[in-house]
Design a protein around this motif. Structure first.
Motif, mmCIF file in Angstrom:
data_model
loop_
_atom_site.group_PDB
_atom_site.id
_atom_site.type_symbol
_atom_site.label_atom_id
_atom_site.label_comp_id
_atom_site.label_asym_id
_atom_site.label_seq_id
_atom_site.Cartn_x
_atom_site.Cartn_y
_atom_site.Cartn_z
ATOM 1 N N THR A 126 -4.135 0.927 -9.435
ATOM 2 C CA THR A 126 -3.024 1.876 -9.372
ATOM 3 C C THR A 126 -2.559 2.209 -10.784
ATOM 4 O O THR A 126 -2.295 1.308 -11.577
ATOM 5 N N GLY A 128 0.803 -1.223 0.000
ATOM 6 C CA GLY A 128 0.000 0.000 0.000
ATOM 7 C C GLY A 128 0.836 1.272 0.000
ATOM 8 O O GLY A 128 2.058 1.248 0.110
ATOM 9 N N GLU A 174 -5.755 -1.430 -4.931
ATOM 10 C CA GLU A 174 -4.385 -1.555 -5.435
ATOM 11 C C GLU A 174 -4.360 -1.992 -6.907
ATOM 12 O O GLU A 174 -3.471 -1.615 -7.651
#
Length: 121
Positions: A76, A43, A73
Motif C-alpha cells: 500500500t 483491507g 497490503e
C-alpha cells in the motif's frame, strides 16, 4: 478504495480529510500508527497519509509493520506527512518504506498531485 489518514491532531485530520473529500476521494481517519496497521489489515485502503509523530505507535514503526504484512497490503502506498522535514527524518521515512514525503503545513495542490501519482489510474 479509501485513503487512510493516520493523524493524531484533530485540526490536521479535518484539513486533510476536507482536501481529499473535495477531490472526490473516500477517507478514513485513525488517530495513531497502531490503528493504521489494523486498518490496513482489514483491507480496502488504497493509500495512507501517515503522520510521523503520533502517540501509541509513530508513523515510522507503523510503516515498518505494514511493510512486513503478507500479501498486497504490504505494498500500500504510504506518504509521510510531517512538520519535521529535515534530512534525517526524510531518510528515516524512506528507510521504513514510505513512498513519498510531504511537509506540513499541507498544501492542497501538492497533496493531491502526490496522491494521484501513487494511486493506480
Amino acid at each position: 478504495m479509501q485513503i487512510l489518514i493516520a493523524e493524531d491532531n484533530p485540526i490536521n485530520q479535518k484539513l486533510v480529510d476536507l482536501i481529499c473529500r473535495k477531490a472526490g476521494y473516500q477517507t478514513r481517519i485513525v488517530p495513531d500508527g497502531s490503528t493504521a496497521v489494523d486498518a490496513i489489515r482489514e483491507g480496502g485502503i488504497g493509500l495512507v497519509l501517515m503522520d510521523v509523530m503520533m502517540p501509541r505507535m509513530d508513523g515510522i514503526e507503523a510503516t515498518r509493520q505494514i511493510r512486513a504484512l503478507p500479501g498486497d497490503e504490504s505494498r500500500t502506498p504510504i506518504i509521510a506527512v510531517t512538520a519535521h522535514t529535515d534530512g534525517e527524518n526524510r531518510e528515516a521515512c524512506h528507510a521504513a518504506g514510505m513512498n513519498a514525503f510531504l511537509g506540513k503545513p499541507v498544501r492542497p495542490t501538492e497533496l493531491l498531485k502526490m496522491i494521484a501519482s501513487l494511486l493506480p489510474a
